[in-house]
Design a protein around this motif. Structure first.
Motif, PDB file in Angstrom:
ATOM      1  N   LYS A 132      -0.860   3.766  -2.469  1.00  0.00           N
ATOM      2  CA  LYS A 132      -1.835   3.040  -3.277  1.00  0.00           C
ATOM      3  C   LYS A 132      -3.184   3.746  -3.230  1.00  0.00           C
ATOM      4  O   LYS A 132      -3.650   4.145  -2.162  1.00  0.00           O
ATOM      5  CB  LYS A 132      -1.976   1.611  -2.763  1.00  0.00           C
ATOM      6  N   SER A 140       0.801  -1.228   0.000  1.00  0.00           N
ATOM      7  CA  SER A 140       0.000   0.000   0.000  1.00  0.00           C
ATOM      8  C   SER A 140       0.831   1.274   0.000  1.00  0.00           C
ATOM      9  O   SER A 140       0.314   2.348  -0.268  1.00  0.00           O
ATOM     10  CB  SER A 140      -0.962   0.013   1.184  1.00  0.00           C
ATOM     11  N   PRO A 175      -7.253   3.494  -5.239  1.00  0.00           N
ATOM     12  CA  PRO A 175      -8.068   2.588  -6.049  1.00  0.00           C
ATOM     13  C   PRO A 175      -8.352   3.100  -7.458  1.00  0.00           C
ATOM     14  O   PRO A 175      -8.542   2.299  -8.377  1.00  0.00           O
ATOM     15  CB  PRO A 175      -9.372   2.484  -5.254  1.00  0.00           C
ATOM     16  N   GLU A 176      -8.364   4.407  -7.638  1.00  0.00           N
ATOM     17  CA  GLU A 176      -8.730   4.940  -8.949  1.00  0.00           C
ATOM     18  C   GLU A 176      -7.502   5.055  -9.852  1.00  0.00           C
ATOM     19  O   GLU A 176      -6.383   5.198  -9.398  1.00  0.00           O
ATOM     20  CB  GLU A 176      -9.415   6.303  -8.814  1.00  0.00           C
TER      21      GLU A 176
END
Length: 142
Positions: free
Chosen positions: A73, A55, A75-76
């Protein structure tokens, strides 16, 4: 007092993108805090699950001069053009007539690491190649 800065990148794969930029800039992975010998030891002690260990990732200038680069990190996926980008200086100190070939050579090296060339530009006495890193972040080689 010296001002320390960090440049933060949103990333799909922080370790992969961080490793790319470490190679580009001659940086190294940031060391884990004492007393830990490895990041796995540190993350074990912190109770970070194995599936979350990708992450974040950080690289640093081994000489301590450049900024720390932090990769987090998200998500998009990247959307749109960067508002800020890094410039990789490949032609510093060279006579103007030698800079384009040095810049093109460095851009070709970076392509072997996963970068992609977008275009070349020459104006106002400068020459540069605009590229994208493996996750699509724009940067220039000048």
């Amino acid at each position: 007092m010296a001002v320390k800065i960090q440049v933060t990148f949103d990333a799909a794969s922080p370790p992969t993108l961080g490793a790319f930029w470490a190679q580009v800039l001659g940086y190294v992975e940031d060391a884990p805090p004492a007393p830990f010998a490895t990041w796995d030891e540190c993350l074990d002690a912190m109770g970070v699950p194995l599936d979350q260990r990708d992450s974040a990732y950080a690289v640093v200038d081994p000489d301590g001069l450049g900024p720390r680069l932090w990769f987090q990190k998200v998500p998009e996926e990247k959307a749109g053009k960067n508002r800020v980008h890094l410039d990789v200086n490949a032609g510093a100190g060279l006579p103007a007539e030698e800079r384009p070939s040095a810049v093109r050579a460095r851009a070709a090296e970076l392509e072997t690491l996963g970068a992609r060339t977008l275009y070349e530009r020459e104006e106002l006495g400068g020459f540069w190649v605009t590229m994208q890193d493996p996750e699509g972040n724009e940067f220039c080689v000048q």
